[in-house]
Design a protein around this motif. Structure first.
Motif, mmCIF file in Angstrom:
data_model
loop_
_atom_site.group_PDB
_atom_site.id
_atom_site.type_symbol
_atom_site.label_atom_id
_atom_site.label_comp_id
_atom_site.label_asym_id
_atom_site.label_seq_id
_atom_site.Cartn_x
_atom_site.Cartn_y
_atom_site.Cartn_z
ATOM 1 N N SER A 1 -2.690 -4.936 -6.932
ATOM 2 C CA SER A 1 -1.481 -5.018 -7.749
ATOM 3 C C SER A 1 -1.696 -5.816 -9.031
ATOM 4 C CB SER A 1 -0.339 -5.656 -6.943
ATOM 5 O OG SER A 1 -0.035 -4.895 -5.796
ATOM 6 N N GLY B 1 0.068 -8.616 -3.196
ATOM 7 C CA GLY B 1 1.150 -8.359 -4.136
ATOM 8 C C GLY B 1 1.007 -9.110 -5.448
ATOM 9 N N ARG C 1 3.710 -13.502 -6.804
ATOM 10 C CA ARG C 1 3.373 -12.540 -7.849
ATOM 11 C C ARG C 1 2.561 -13.165 -8.979
ATOM 12 N NH1 ARG C 1 4.452 -10.050 -4.204
ATOM 13 N NH2 ARG C 1 6.041 -8.447 -3.885
#
Length: 313
Positions: free
Chosen positions: A109, A86, A65
């Motif tokens: 994202s 992601g 992330r």
């Protein structure tokens, strides 16, 4: 990275290898299925093989992330990063990037993108296709213009563009209704405004021309030399509604700000006939026609101080 890392720490979630002199991140990284934060700042990454192949398809590619690769030697955005669907935060500040690939739109994202301190000259319109992007840092580059498509970044809250080569902003930027921070210092756009906030006294010819125009002194083309008749036809009205004066060559260059969602204002060049017309009291009526005159004066004064801080801060 040390061999056997995934076997030793199969549940590893945060890995910080910053400042260790790494020239590559080994394949051991790929088998860390829970790793969500990778910090690899201030290393020697950037050459061929710096990132392991298949990064986007590996378990870590699905879990990652936050990725910080600032202070390395990347000359382009590594294609392997574009598979990290992601990824929410990407930092590549202080590298050697000369551009942003259009394929960056694949990082759907992404919420935070830091590309400051590079050699980027332009922003691809495709950057506007990142629906979750909230923080965009492009300071200390060589960017000359902003594509109007950036107005589509409806989630954008902070845009850092200081120390670039911007000479104007597209009007579409006013559509960024959620923007809370906009940094523009160190651009020709702002530097020119501050540099030009001077006033040269009008010449005798201009003083005479102002008198003729403001007092409606009658004259016929046959009364004056052709060059003076032409000069008088070039008079510009002062935009201050309380003034009614005119100017020719000598005027006050002032920063006029377009109100932006009540949070701050964007700079546009504004010309006035004299320094007196730039005082809050004399230009108060431009602030708001729906409030009382005294309230307008207070608002103009506060806005002037606020904008001076934005430009010079």
């Amino acid at each position: 990275l040390p061999a056997g890392l995934s076997q030793w720490f199969p549940a590893l979630e945060v890995l910080d290898v910053s400042g260790t002199g790494l020239a590559e991140l080994g394949a051991e990284l790929l088998a860390l299925p829970r790793l969500h934060t990778l910090l690899a700042k201030n290393n020697r990454l950037g050459g061929p093989g710096s990132l392991p192949k298949g990064l986007g398809q590996a378990p870590v590619g699905r879990s990652l992330r936050v990725l910080n690769l600032s202070g390395n030697r990347f000359a382009e955005l590594p294609p392997a990063l574009l598979g990290l669907r992601g990824l929410q935060s990407l930092s590549l500040g202080g590298n050697r990037l000369h551009g942003i690939p259009p394929d960056i739109q694949e990082l759907r994202s992404l919420e935070f993108l830091y590309l400051g301190g590079n050699f980027i000259t332009s922003i691809p319109p495709e950057l506007a296709n990142l629906p979750s992007l909230s923080y965009l840092v492009l300071c200390d580059n060589k960017i000359q213009s902003i594509p109007p498509q950036l107005a589509q970044l409806h989630s954008l809250r902070s845009l850092s563009l200081h120390n670039n080569l911007l000479t104007y902003l597209p009007r579409e930027i006013l559509n960024l209704v959620h923007l809370e921070e906009l940094s523009l210092r160190g651009n020709p756009l702002v530097v020119r405004f501050v540099r030009d906030l001077t006033y040269n006294p009008p010449s005798l010819q201009e003083l005479a021309g102002r008198t003729v125009k403001t007092r409606n002194v009658p004259y016929a083309p046959s009364d004056l030399p052709e060059n003076l008749v032409r000069y008088l036809s070039l008079a510009s009205n002062c935009p201050n509604p309380k003034c009614g004066g005119v100017y020719f060559d000598s005027c006050v260059r002032q920063i006029k700000f377009v109100d932006f969602c009540g949070k701050y204002r964007l700079p546009l060049m504004h010309y006035l006939c004299s320094p007196e017309c730039s005082s809050p009291c004399s230009s108060a009526s431009q602030s708001s026609t729906s409030q009382s005159e005294s309230d307008s004066e207070d608002e103009a004064s506060v806005a002037a101080r606020r904008m001076q801080k934005v430009l010079l801060g």
